[in-house]
Design an enzyme around this catalytic site. Structure first.
Site, PDB file in Angstrom:
ATOM      1  N   ASN A 138      28.612  38.903  36.167  1.00  0.00           N
ATOM      2  CA  ASN A 138      29.867  38.146  36.185  1.00  0.00           C
ATOM      3  C   ASN A 138      29.739  36.742  36.796  1.00  0.00           C
ATOM      4  OD1 ASN A 138      31.909  41.139  36.650  1.00  0.00           O
ATOM      5  ND2 ASN A 138      31.400  40.058  34.771  1.00  0.00           N
ATOM      6  N   ASP A 182      38.224  47.087  33.199  1.00  0.00           N
ATOM      7  CA  ASP A 182      37.922  46.042  32.215  1.00  0.00           C
ATOM      8  C   ASP A 182      39.165  45.639  31.409  1.00  0.00           C
ATOM      9  OD1 ASP A 182      36.324  44.253  30.905  1.00  0.00           O
ATOM     10  OD2 ASP A 182      35.394  45.719  29.563  1.00  0.00           O
TER      11      ASP A 182
END
Ligand code: IPE
Ligand code: IPE
Ligand code: MG
Length: 249
Positions: A83, A35
């Site tokens: 996402n 991330d």
């Protein structure tokens, strides 16, 4: 020529490496939530896509660190079911990076190092070209017996659990055992991860390996994923060993 900060990182990595007991326990399976690509790029005035590209390079390096330290299974969270909500250009770029990753050169390196590759998640959502590329990578590394790398793409822990249950029920099996259930998860055949790394300072699960992480220890760093390096990797391993020693005694 290596720049100063790279040299400093190498020195720090060397020192941290010495703190690890290489005869002591090491995780059989490491899972990583990569991330912070977007923030890494934005902070330098670059487009988010530049962060994803740098993130892919950090990922390549990390596979090497794990291989070098004899980790058996590595699962990398590359793209979540959530996402897809990102701007189409960003999603398309990430998918193009998958294409850029699965080249003959990468596959040769993986084969040379006896590394097997799997793509886990609901692959059916990707276009045919992308699915074929993923299948090809799995096919050409299928007989490797060293480390297994699972790339989690269009992965969500809840959907994984639901599809596992559905597949058992579809066979008329509604009184399945835990083992039967686990055999239907995408990670079937892999031991549960014992160390889960998340970069970028976020301390969330974001749907990652919900079932499999029951006994896992998380390790967080504030560094963004493209800045992940060997020093941080050894730091995570060291933290894992300290925790393990505490729980055994
Ligand atoms: C992680 O970095 C990579 C993917 C989710 C594909 P992000 O893109 O989430 O970066 P941040 O969290 O926005 O900085
Ligand atoms: C988690 O990161 C998924 C990946 C690392 C691919 P996100 O950036 O997508 O997660 P949230 O949205 O912050 O929870
Ligand atoms: Mg993020």
């Amino acid at each position: 020529m290596m720049n100063f900060s790279k040299l400093k990182d190498k020195y720090k990595a060397g020192k941290m490496k010495k703190r690890i007991n290489w005869n002591g326990p090491l995780p059989a399976h490491i899972a990583i939530m990569m991330d912070g690509n977007g923030r890494w790029a934005t902070r330098q005035g670059l487009p988010r896509t530049a962060g994803h590209l740098a993130g892919m390079n950090a990922m390549r390096e990390t596979i090497r660190f794990c291989h070098k330290t004899h980790i058996r299974y590595l699962t990398l969270y590359a793209f979540s079911t959530e996402n897809w909500k990102r701007p189409k250009e960003e999603v398309d770029y990430i998918i193009r990076l998958v294409h850029a990753f699965v080249t003959d050169r990468t596959l040769n390196e993986l084969n040379r190092n006896n590394i097997k590759v799997n793509f886990i998640g609901d692959i059916s959502r990707f276009d045919l070209d992308t699915r074929q590329i993923m299948q090809h990578a799995a096919d050409v590394t299928r007989f490797n017996t060293g480390m297994t790398v699972n790339f989690a793409v269009n992965y969500g822990g809840r959907s994984e659990i639901v599809q596992a249950v559905k597949s058992l029920v579809a066979e008329g099996n509604s009184s399945f055992s835990m083992e039967e259930f686990e055999s239907r998860l995408y990670t079937s055949g892999c031991p549960s991860p014992e160390l889960i790394i998340r970069t970028s300072g976020e301390k969330r699960l974001s749907g990652f390996l919900l079932w499999q992480s029951a006994q896992a220890g998380p390790w967080y760093t504030d560094e963004m994923w493209p800045s992940f390096n060997e020093y941080l990797y050894y730091q995570a391993l060291h933290a894992y060993q300290c925790r393990k020693v505490r729980t055994i005694s």
